[in-house]
Design a protein around this motif. Structure first.
Motif, PDB file in Angstrom:
ATOM      1  N   TYR A  27      15.327  11.552  -6.112  1.00 36.13           N
ATOM      2  CA  TYR A  27      14.510  10.345  -6.581  1.00 36.13           C
ATOM      3  C   TYR A  27      15.396   9.202  -7.262  1.00 36.13           C
ATOM      4  N   GLY A  28      15.155   8.092  -6.858  1.00 36.50           N
ATOM      5  CA  GLY A  28      15.824   6.985  -7.334  1.00 36.50           C
ATOM      6  C   GLY A  28      17.018   6.679  -6.291  1.00 36.50           C
ATOM      7  N   LYS A  29      17.224   7.442  -5.250  1.00 39.21           N
ATOM      8  CA  LYS A  29      18.154   7.004  -4.269  1.00 39.21           C
ATOM      9  C   LYS A  29      17.377   7.042  -2.869  1.00 39.21           C
ATOM     10  N   ASP A  30      16.228   7.260  -3.013  1.00 39.47           N
ATOM     11  CA  ASP A  30      15.669   7.587  -1.458  1.00 39.47           C
ATOM     12  C   ASP A  30      15.417   6.134  -0.934  1.00 39.47           C
ATOM     13  N   ILE A  31      16.167   5.713   0.064  1.00 37.97           N
ATOM     14  CA  ILE A  31      16.028   4.527   0.787  1.00 37.97           C
ATOM     15  C   ILE A  31      14.519   4.346   1.533  1.00 37.97           C
ATOM     16  N   VAL A  32      14.406   5.566   2.012  1.00 37.27           N
ATOM     17  CA  VAL A  32      12.950   5.283   2.990  1.00 37.27           C
ATOM     18  C   VAL A  32      11.893   5.106   2.235  1.00 37.27           C
ATOM     19  N   CYS A  33      11.645   5.778   0.937  1.00 37.62           N
ATOM     20  CA  CYS A  33      10.645   5.532  -0.209  1.00 37.62           C
ATOM     21  C   CYS A  33      10.700   4.069  -0.760  1.00 37.62           C
ATOM     22  N   ALA A  34      11.936   3.716  -1.036  1.00 35.61           N
ATOM     23  CA  ALA A  34      12.225   2.361  -1.502  1.00 35.61           C
ATOM     24  C   ALA A  34      11.730   1.298  -0.571  1.00 35.61           C
ATOM     25  N   ALA A  35      11.965   1.543   0.929  1.00 33.27           N
ATOM     26  CA  ALA A  35      11.619   0.728   1.706  1.00 33.27           C
ATOM     27  C   ALA A  35      10.376   0.581   2.263  1.00 33.27           C
ATOM     28  N   VAL A  36       9.455   1.619   2.156  1.00 34.88           N
ATOM     29  CA  VAL A  36       8.035   1.632   2.257  1.00 34.88           C
ATOM     30  C   VAL A  36       7.366   0.868   1.061  1.00 34.88           C
ATOM     31  N   THR A  37       7.652   1.410  -0.035  1.00 40.35           N
ATOM     32  CA  THR A  37       7.183   0.817  -1.264  1.00 40.35           C
ATOM     33  C   THR A  37       7.587  -0.692  -1.222  1.00 40.35           C
ATOM     34  N   ALA A  38       8.605  -1.144  -1.090  1.00 32.53           N
ATOM     35  CA  ALA A  38       8.825  -2.623  -1.034  1.00 32.53           C
ATOM     36  C   ALA A  38       8.039  -3.410  -0.233  1.00 32.53           C
ATOM     37  N   GLN A  39       8.060  -3.109   1.035  1.00 32.91           N
ATOM     38  CA  GLN A  39       7.061  -3.610   1.810  1.00 32.91           C
ATOM     39  C   GLN A  39       5.589  -3.632   1.659  1.00 32.91           C
ATOM     40  N   CYS A  40       5.200  -2.273   1.364  1.00 31.83           N
ATOM     41  CA  CYS A  40       3.675  -2.231   0.790  1.00 31.83           C
ATOM     42  C   CYS A  40       3.324  -3.384  -0.236  1.00 31.83           C
ATOM     43  N   MET A  41       4.313  -3.123  -1.183  1.00 33.92           N
ATOM     44  CA  MET A  41       3.896  -3.946  -2.519  1.00 33.92           C
ATOM     45  C   MET A  41       4.116  -5.451  -2.322  1.00 33.92           C
ATOM     46  N   MET A  42       5.110  -5.693  -1.259  1.00 30.36           N
ATOM     47  CA  MET A  42       5.189  -7.260  -0.947  1.00 30.36           C
ATOM     48  C   MET A  42       3.888  -7.719  -0.206  1.00 30.36           C
ATOM     49  N   THR A  43       3.422  -6.907   0.660  1.00 30.99           N
ATOM     50  CA  THR A  43       2.225  -7.225   1.373  1.00 30.99           C
ATOM     51  C   THR A  43       1.017  -7.449   0.298  1.00 30.99           C
ATOM     52  N   TYR A  44       0.789  -6.450  -0.584  1.00 33.36           N
ATOM     53  CA  TYR A  44      -0.107  -6.593  -1.360  1.00 33.36           C
ATOM     54  C   TYR A  44      -0.002  -7.838  -2.253  1.00 33.36           C
ATOM     55  N   ASN A  45       1.232  -8.168  -2.951  1.00 29.54           N
ATOM     56  CA  ASN A  45       1.143  -9.383  -3.715  1.00 29.54           C
ATOM     57  C   ASN A  45       1.048 -10.559  -2.821  1.00 29.54           C
TER      58      ASN A  45
END
Length: 110
Positions: A27-45
């Motif tokens: 947790y906190g170093k997981d680049i796959v989770c971070a990439a998915v979360t960032a793209q999904c949140m960017m789309t939502y925003n």
């Protein structure tokens, strides 16, 4: 594993959901989770704040779950939203191509 699901209705993307954790790293170093979360949140925003498209969001504040639907939006809003929705789909496909053991992409017609 993260499962990312896209729903289409009459050929248009109307919703996406991601659930789970990639477990690529701690947790906190997981680049796959971070990439998915960032793209999904960017789309939502982009949908919500920039385009002002009616949507329904459900999320777990601790992470691991986000669901966004534009199914209740007006037809012209849904059409305009396709640029962001299809771009998100391409981004998730790219992550899956690189890290397929940690992410599963599902596309459904509803």
């Amino acid at each position: 594993m993260i499962e990312v699901r896209f729903l289409r209705k009459s050929g248009q993307l109307v919703a996406f959901t991601y659930e789970g954790h990639a477990d690529f790293d701690e947790y906190g170093k997981d680049i796959v989770c971070a990439a998915v979360t960032a793209q999904c949140m960017m789309t939502y925003n982009g949908l919500d704040e920039v385009m002002k498209i009616r949507n329904v969001i459900d999320m777990n504040q601790d992470g691991g779950y986000l669901s966004v639907s534009i199914d209740s939006a007006a037809p012209d809003e849904k059409k305009d939203a396709q640029i962001l929705m299809e771009t998100l789909l391409l981004g998730i496909k790219a992550i899956e191509l690189q890290h397929g053991n940690f992410i599963k992409l599902i596309e459904e017609e509803v």
